[in-house]
Structure formats: structure tokens, C-alpha cells
Design a protein around this motif. Structure first.
Motif, PDB file in Angstrom:
ATOM      1  N   PHE A  49     -26.018  53.281  46.300  1.00 14.59           N
ATOM      2  CA  PHE A  49     -26.838  53.357  45.090  1.00 14.59           C
ATOM      3  C   PHE A  49     -25.985  53.646  43.861  1.00 14.59           C
ATOM      4  O   PHE A  49     -26.157  53.014  42.812  1.00 14.59           O
ATOM      5  N   ALA A  50     -25.058  54.593  43.979  1.00 10.41           N
ATOM      6  CA  ALA A  50     -24.195  54.943  42.845  1.00 10.41           C
ATOM      7  C   ALA A  50     -23.302  53.766  42.440  1.00 10.41           C
ATOM      8  O   ALA A  50     -23.083  53.529  41.251  1.00 10.41           O
ATOM      9  N   LYS A  51     -22.792  53.041  43.433  1.00  6.56           N
ATOM     10  CA  LYS A  51     -21.934  51.888  43.138  1.00  6.56           C
ATOM     11  C   LYS A  51     -22.696  50.764  42.448  1.00  6.56           C
ATOM     12  O   LYS A  51     -22.107  49.994  41.695  1.00  6.56           O
ATOM     13  N   THR A  52     -23.998  50.659  42.716  1.00  7.02           N
ATOM     14  CA  THR A  52     -24.816  49.589  42.131  1.00  7.02           C
ATOM     15  C   THR A  52     -25.809  50.131  41.109  1.00  7.02           C
ATOM     16  O   THR A  52     -26.772  49.453  40.762  1.00  7.02           O
ATOM     17  N   ARG A  53     -25.601  51.331  40.621  1.00  2.00           N
ATOM     18  CA  ARG A  53     -26.573  52.032  39.758  1.00  2.00           C
ATOM     19  C   ARG A  53     -27.003  51.213  38.556  1.00  2.00           C
ATOM     20  O   ARG A  53     -28.163  51.253  38.158  1.00  2.00           O
ATOM     21  N   GLN A  54     -26.107  50.477  37.955  1.00  2.00           N
ATOM     22  CA  GLN A  54     -26.446  49.726  36.747  1.00  2.00           C
ATOM     23  C   GLN A  54     -27.447  48.607  37.019  1.00  2.00           C
ATOM     24  O   GLN A  54     -28.079  48.099  36.097  1.00  2.00           O
ATOM     25  N   CYS A  55     -27.618  48.219  38.277  1.00  2.00           N
ATOM     26  CA  CYS A  55     -28.558  47.144  38.640  1.00  2.00           C
ATOM     27  C   CYS A  55     -29.996  47.625  38.705  1.00  2.00           C
ATOM     28  O   CYS A  55     -30.912  46.801  38.710  1.00  2.00           O
ATOM     29  N   TRP A  56     -30.226  48.928  38.791  1.00  2.00           N
ATOM     30  CA  TRP A  56     -31.555  49.472  39.027  1.00  2.00           C
ATOM     31  C   TRP A  56     -32.106  50.118  37.772  1.00  2.00           C
ATOM     32  O   TRP A  56     -31.359  50.619  36.947  1.00  2.00           O
ATOM     33  N   ALA A  57     -33.413  50.144  37.652  1.00  2.00           N
ATOM     34  CA  ALA A  57     -34.067  50.782  36.505  1.00  2.00           C
ATOM     35  C   ALA A  57     -33.775  52.281  36.499  1.00  2.00           C
ATOM     36  O   ALA A  57     -33.328  52.847  37.492  1.00  2.00           O
TER      37      ALA A  57
ATOM     38  N   VAL B  23     -36.154  57.347  45.692  1.00  2.00           N
ATOM     39  CA  VAL B  23     -36.720  58.120  44.575  1.00  2.00           C
ATOM     40  C   VAL B  23     -35.860  59.342  44.294  1.00  2.00           C
ATOM     41  O   VAL B  23     -35.527  59.640  43.139  1.00  2.00           O
ATOM     42  N   VAL B  24     -35.475  60.056  45.352  1.00  2.00           N
ATOM     43  CA  VAL B  24     -34.618  61.233  45.178  1.00  2.00           C
ATOM     44  C   VAL B  24     -33.293  60.823  44.533  1.00  2.00           C
ATOM     45  O   VAL B  24     -32.837  61.456  43.569  1.00  2.00           O
ATOM     46  N   LEU B  25     -32.693  59.751  45.021  1.00  2.00           N
ATOM     47  CA  LEU B  25     -31.415  59.305  44.458  1.00  2.00           C
ATOM     48  C   LEU B  25     -31.575  58.863  43.009  1.00  2.00           C
ATOM     49  O   LEU B  25     -30.708  59.126  42.175  1.00  2.00           O
ATOM     50  N   GLY B  26     -32.686  58.191  42.697  1.00  2.00           N
ATOM     51  CA  GLY B  26     -32.925  57.756  41.326  1.00  2.00           C
ATOM     52  C   GLY B  26     -33.069  58.920  40.360  1.00  2.00           C
ATOM     53  O   GLY B  26     -32.700  58.816  39.185  1.00  2.00           O
ATOM     54  N   LEU B  27     -33.607  60.024  40.844  1.00  2.00           N
ATOM     55  CA  LEU B  27     -33.760  61.209  39.999  1.00  2.00           C
ATOM     56  C   LEU B  27     -32.461  62.003  39.851  1.00  2.00           C
ATOM     57  O   LEU B  27     -32.237  62.639  38.827  1.00  2.00           O
ATOM     58  N   VAL B  28     -31.609  61.953  40.866  1.00  2.00           N
ATOM     59  CA  VAL B  28     -30.363  62.736  40.835  1.00  2.00           C
ATOM     60  C   VAL B  28     -29.217  61.944  40.218  1.00  2.00           C
ATOM     61  O   VAL B  28     -28.454  62.480  39.411  1.00  2.00           O
ATOM     62  N   ILE B  29     -29.084  60.679  40.591  1.00  2.00           N
ATOM     63  CA  ILE B  29     -27.965  59.876  40.112  1.00  2.00           C
ATOM     64  C   ILE B  29     -28.453  59.023  38.947  1.00  2.00           C
ATOM     65  O   ILE B  29     -29.118  58.010  39.116  1.00  2.00           O
ATOM     66  N   ARG B  30     -28.130  59.441  37.769  1.00  2.00           N
ATOM     67  CA  ARG B  30     -28.582  58.779  36.534  1.00  2.00           C
ATOM     68  C   ARG B  30     -27.609  57.692  36.109  1.00  2.00           C
ATOM     69  O   ARG B  30     -26.432  57.708  36.484  1.00  2.00           O
ATOM     70  N   LYS B  31     -28.113  56.763  35.291  1.00  2.00           N
ATOM     71  CA  LYS B  31     -27.231  55.734  34.738  1.00  2.00           C
ATOM     72  C   LYS B  31     -26.246  56.393  33.770  1.00  2.00           C
ATOM     73  O   LYS B  31     -26.573  57.334  33.078  1.00  2.00           O
ATOM     74  N   ALA B  32     -25.050  55.849  33.715  1.00  2.00           N
ATOM     75  CA  ALA B  32     -24.017  56.405  32.834  1.00  2.00           C
ATOM     76  C   ALA B  32     -24.259  56.016  31.394  1.00  2.00           C
ATOM     77  O   ALA B  32     -24.849  55.075  31.047  1.00  2.00           O
TER      78      ALA B  32
ATOM     79  N   MET C  19     -17.969  56.929  39.081  1.00  2.00           N
ATOM     80  CA  MET C  19     -18.988  57.469  39.957  1.00  2.00           C
ATOM     81  C   MET C  19     -18.787  58.978  40.039  1.00  2.00           C
ATOM     82  O   MET C  19     -17.692  59.456  40.286  1.00  2.00           O
ATOM     83  N   ASN C  20     -19.865  59.706  39.838  1.00  2.00           N
ATOM     84  CA  ASN C  20     -19.833  61.157  39.883  1.00  2.00           C
ATOM     85  C   ASN C  20     -20.069  61.611  41.329  1.00  2.00           C
ATOM     86  O   ASN C  20     -21.198  61.637  41.807  1.00  2.00           O
ATOM     87  N   TRP C  21     -18.988  61.981  42.002  1.00  2.00           N
ATOM     88  CA  TRP C  21     -19.066  62.306  43.426  1.00  2.00           C
ATOM     89  C   TRP C  21     -19.924  63.529  43.708  1.00  2.00           C
ATOM     90  O   TRP C  21     -20.583  63.612  44.754  1.00  2.00           O
ATOM     91  N   SER C  22     -19.942  64.500  42.799  1.00  2.00           N
ATOM     92  CA  SER C  22     -20.774  65.683  43.049  1.00  2.00           C
ATOM     93  C   SER C  22     -22.252  65.306  43.054  1.00  2.00           C
ATOM     94  O   SER C  22     -23.022  65.776  43.895  1.00  2.00           O
ATOM     95  N   LYS C  23     -22.660  64.430  42.142  1.00  2.00           N
ATOM     96  CA  LYS C  23     -24.061  63.975  42.125  1.00  2.00           C
ATOM     97  C   LYS C  23     -24.372  63.124  43.345  1.00  2.00           C
ATOM     98  O   LYS C  23     -25.477  63.189  43.893  1.00  2.00           O
ATOM     99  N   VAL C  24     -23.426  62.308  43.778  1.00  2.00           N
ATOM    100  CA  VAL C  24     -23.627  61.490  44.969  1.00  2.00           C
ATOM    101  C   VAL C  24     -23.828  62.385  46.190  1.00  2.00           C
ATOM    102  O   VAL C  24     -24.751  62.168  46.984  1.00  2.00           O
TER     103      VAL C  24
END
Length: 133
Positions: A64-72, A124-133, A1-6
Motif C-alpha cells: 500500500f505504501a509503495k502504491t500510495r499515490q494510486c489510491w484516494a 481502511v486502517v492502512l488508509g487512515l495511518v499511511i497518508r499521501k505525501a 516511504m515512512n517505515w514507522s507508519k508502515v
């Protein structure tokens, strides 16, 4: 998890949350709230509202970051996350008519809907800032 992006996502989403809720609660619903005696308390400092919004958004960003892989990818995945989080949080408003005398179910629906909209924007803001790895 990228803490700066979070943290950046949480900060930006918190500002967006604060502005959304200020418009929806403070402008759109202001006259409605004035009609009910349950809303007669003194207004708090706007800085407290901003601080709380940022804290809520940072907590949402961590989840959101912890579950990021679950979301589009992008805004779509973030919006889905935000709407589901908003529905969950919005349901809590249905306790108010049970606890406060004179609190109408209409307001529970309004406040719950505002929560869904506001957290969808956060997503929406989080989806744009925190990208899938």
C-alpha cells in the motif's frame, strides 16, 4: 516511504485482521465448519494466528505504501486497495473444492467473501495511518 507508519499501520491492521477473522471464522462460521470432515484437525495456538495476521498486514502495508499515490485519500483509498487485494486473495479459496474431497463450493464463496471483508478493513486502517505525501 515512512517505515514507522508502515510498521505501525501493519501492526494495527494485523490486530484488526486477526479480530475480524476470529469473529467471522471462529464465531459466525464455527457451526458450518463442524459439519465438514475436512475441518477435523486440532486447533492451533491463537498466538500463531495473530502473528500470521500481523505479517500479512505488514506485507499489505508495504504494498500500500509503495502504491500510495494510486489510491484516494484516507479510508476510501484504503478500502479500495483492501477490497481489490481481498478479491485477489479470496479467489484462492476456489482451489479447495478441487483438492479436498467433500469441500463444497459454498464454503469457497464464504471464505472468499470473509477475506474480502477482512482485507477491506485492513485497507481502511492502512488508509487512515499511511497518508499521501
Amino acid at each position: 516511504m515512512n517505515w514507522s507508519k508502515v510498521l505501525i499501520g501493519g501492526l494495527v491492521a494485523g490486530i484488526a485482521l486477526n479480530l475480524t477473522e476470529w469473529v467471522l471464522h471462529g464465531v459466525v462460521m464455527a457451526n458450518t465448519y463442524k459439519r465438514y470432515p475436512v475441518f477435523t484437525q486440532e486447533a492451533a495456538s491463537p498466538l500463531w494466528f495473530l502473528l500470521v495476521a500481523i505479517c500479512v498486514a505488514i506485507a499489505a502495508a508495504i504494498l500500500f505504501a509503495k502504491t500510495r499515490q494510486c489510491w484516494a485519500d484516507g479510508a476510501k483509498g484504503g478500502a479500495t486497495f483492501g477490497i481489490l487485494l481481498g478479491v485477489f486473495a479470496g479467489l484462492t479459496f476456489f482451489y479447495n473444492p478441487l483438492v479436498y474431497e467433500g469441500y463444497p463450493y459454498y464454503l469457497a464463496w464464504c471464505q472468499g467473501s470473509i477475506t474480502v471483508v477482512a482485507l477491506a478493513i485492513v485497507g481502511v486502517v492502512l488508509g487512515l495511518v499511511i497518508r499521501k505525501a
